[in-house]
Design a protein around this motif. Structure first.
Motif, PDB file in Angstrom:
ATOM      1  N   ALA A   1      15.472   9.993 -16.296  1.00  0.00           N
ATOM      2  CA  ALA A   1      14.243   9.211 -16.171  1.00  0.00           C
ATOM      3  C   ALA A   1      13.146   9.663 -17.134  1.00  0.00           C
ATOM      4  O   ALA A   1      12.588   8.860 -17.894  1.00  0.00           O
TER       5      ALA A   1
ATOM      6  N   GLU B   1      22.885   3.285 -13.942  1.00  0.00           N
ATOM      7  CA  GLU B   1      21.529   3.709 -13.621  1.00  0.00           C
ATOM      8  C   GLU B   1      20.731   3.972 -14.890  1.00  0.00           C
ATOM      9  O   GLU B   1      19.540   3.617 -14.981  1.00  0.00           O
TER      10      GLU B   1
ATOM     11  N   GLN C   1      11.631   7.791 -20.558  1.00  0.00           N
ATOM     12  CA  GLN C   1      10.203   7.476 -20.645  1.00  0.00           C
ATOM     13  C   GLN C   1       9.603   8.029 -21.939  1.00  0.00           C
ATOM     14  O   GLN C   1       8.833   7.344 -22.619  1.00  0.00           O
TER      15      GLN C   1
ATOM     16  N   VAL D   1      16.174  -0.438 -19.521  1.00  0.00           N
ATOM     17  CA  VAL D   1      15.635  -1.802 -19.550  1.00  0.00           C
ATOM     18  C   VAL D   1      14.249  -1.834 -18.924  1.00  0.00           C
ATOM     19  O   VAL D   1      13.330  -2.497 -19.426  1.00  0.00           O
ATOM     20  N   GLN D   2      14.088  -1.114 -17.829  1.00  0.00           N
ATOM     21  CA  GLN D   2      12.790  -1.073 -17.148  1.00  0.00           C
ATOM     22  C   GLN D   2      11.701  -0.539 -18.056  1.00  0.00           C
ATOM     23  O   GLN D   2      10.611  -1.136 -18.167  1.00  0.00           O
ATOM     24  N   GLN D   3      11.969   0.573 -18.744  1.00  0.00           N
ATOM     25  CA  GLN D   3      10.979   1.157 -19.644  1.00  0.00           C
ATOM     26  C   GLN D   3      10.732   0.262 -20.853  1.00  0.00           C
ATOM     27  O   GLN D   3       9.587   0.092 -21.290  1.00  0.00           O
TER      28      GLN D   3
ATOM     29  N   TRP E   1      15.342  -3.643 -27.298  1.00  0.00           N
ATOM     30  CA  TRP E   1      16.224  -2.562 -26.867  1.00  0.00           C
ATOM     31  C   TRP E   1      17.688  -2.929 -27.092  1.00  0.00           C
ATOM     32  O   TRP E   1      18.057  -4.101 -27.162  1.00  0.00           O
TER      33      TRP E   1
ATOM     34  N   ARG F   1      21.168   2.555 -17.822  1.00  0.00           N
ATOM     35  CA  ARG F   1      20.845   1.265 -18.438  1.00  0.00           C
ATOM     36  C   ARG F   1      19.699   0.583 -17.695  1.00  0.00           C
ATOM     37  O   ARG F   1      18.808  -0.009 -18.305  1.00  0.00           O
ATOM     38  N   ARG F   2      19.713   0.675 -16.364  1.00  0.00           N
ATOM     39  CA  ARG F   2      18.639   0.057 -15.579  1.00  0.00           C
ATOM     40  C   ARG F   2      17.286   0.662 -15.935  1.00  0.00           C
ATOM     41  O   ARG F   2      16.289  -0.062 -16.146  1.00  0.00           O
ATOM     42  N   LEU F   3      17.219   1.995 -16.005  1.00  0.00           N
ATOM     43  CA  LEU F   3      15.969   2.666 -16.351  1.00  0.00           C
ATOM     44  C   LEU F   3      15.550   2.360 -17.781  1.00  0.00           C
ATOM     45  O   LEU F   3      14.353   2.210 -18.071  1.00  0.00           O
TER      46      LEU F   3
ATOM     47  N   GLU G   1      11.164  -3.080 -21.161  1.00  0.00           N
ATOM     48  CA  GLU G   1      10.481  -4.324 -20.823  1.00  0.00           C
ATOM     49  C   GLU G   1       9.033  -4.079 -20.432  1.00  0.00           C
ATOM     50  O   GLU G   1       8.163  -4.913 -20.707  1.00  0.00           O
ATOM     51  N   SER G   2       8.746  -2.942 -19.813  1.00  0.00           N
ATOM     52  CA  SER G   2       7.363  -2.661 -19.430  1.00  0.00           C
ATOM     53  C   SER G   2       6.475  -2.437 -20.645  1.00  0.00           C
ATOM     54  O   SER G   2       5.246  -2.565 -20.555  1.00  0.00           O
TER      55      SER G   2
END
Length: 253
Positions: A27, A91, A31, A97-99, A107, A93-95, A101-102
């Protein structure tokens, strides 16, 4: 070495690659990579490392693993390991994409089956950020103690500026590895640390007359929270950092 790639938007330049293996919490590392990609107006690429060394160990007879929760032992088989890798990759990949897109970043994502030592040679990037070798997830994306190897290289100096720009107010210590006083003076002049300290009042630094990564990374009083070194460092130095560092390693091109 095998590689699988998932289609995603074409990356822009520069490219910031974050590499995470099955033994490290991703994580904070993701970030940090996303923050650097945003600052450099670049794209973010997530690279999940299926560690060949772990797979080789899992293939040995009588291998066992101790579960993180509960402390129970179970057979350390290729099947169990690949299931764990698939879960951690999803997990990651999910994190990612989250970072991305925010921060409205372009990406991409891929996985690679390799050992950590061969990763740098096969992964071109402006910044390659690799998760801790020891599997310890950093508590924060912003490092408080930065070890600079090859600090006279423009790529390392540029990477340092990006990290500082991503930081919040607070203490940051630079550990600058040099080969002697003359080299140290030259590096301090190039970095213009007095001016940097005006922009980041919590910044301080010290020079260390040593360039052996093994010595620097195993000295208890140093304990960096980020290592930055140039891509043109010798393979031995890069491999040592990837093997011994208990913090993220940034390879700068």
């Amino acid at each position: 070495m095998t590689k699988t790639t998932e289609a995603a938007p074409e990356p822009a330049s520069p490219v910031i690659v974050v590499g995470v293996s099955a033994i490290a919490g991703p994580a904070a590392v993701i970030q940090l990579a996303a923050m650097l990609a945003q600052l450099r107006r670049g794209s973010l690429h997530g690279l999940f490392i299926e560690d060949e060394d772990l797979l080789n160990v899992a293939g040995l007879p009588f291998s066992q693993e101790i579960l993180q929760f509960g402390g129970q032992a179970r057979d350390f088989s290729n099947l169990n390991l690949e299931r764990t890798m698939a879960r951690l990759a999803a997990e990651f990949r999910r994190l990612l994409v989250q970072q991305a897109e925010s921060r409205s970043l372009s990406w991409t994502y891929s996985s690679i089956r390799s050992n950590r030592g061969g990763l740098v040679e096969t992964t071109p990037a402006d910044l390659l950020i690799i998760s801790p070798a020891a599997g310890k997830s950093p508590g924060t994306a912003i490092p408080q103690r930065i070890l600079l190897l090859g600090a006279d290289r423009p790529s390392v100096q540029k990477a340092l500026l990006s990290v500082l720009e991503a930081s919040r107010p607070g203490p940051i210590e630079l550990i600058i590895a040099t080969t002697g006083r003359a080299v140290a003076d030259k590096i301090l002049e190039q970095l213009n640390l007095n001016q940097l300290q005006q922009a980041w009042p919590g910044l301080n630094w010290r020079t260390v007359s040593a360039t052996d990564p093994a010595q620097l990374l195993t000295t208890a009083k140093l304990r960096p929270s980020l290592v930055v070194l140039p891509r043109d460092s010798g393979p031995s130095d890069i491999n040592t950092c990837l093997r011994l560092a208990s913090c993220p390693v940034v390879v700068a091109s």
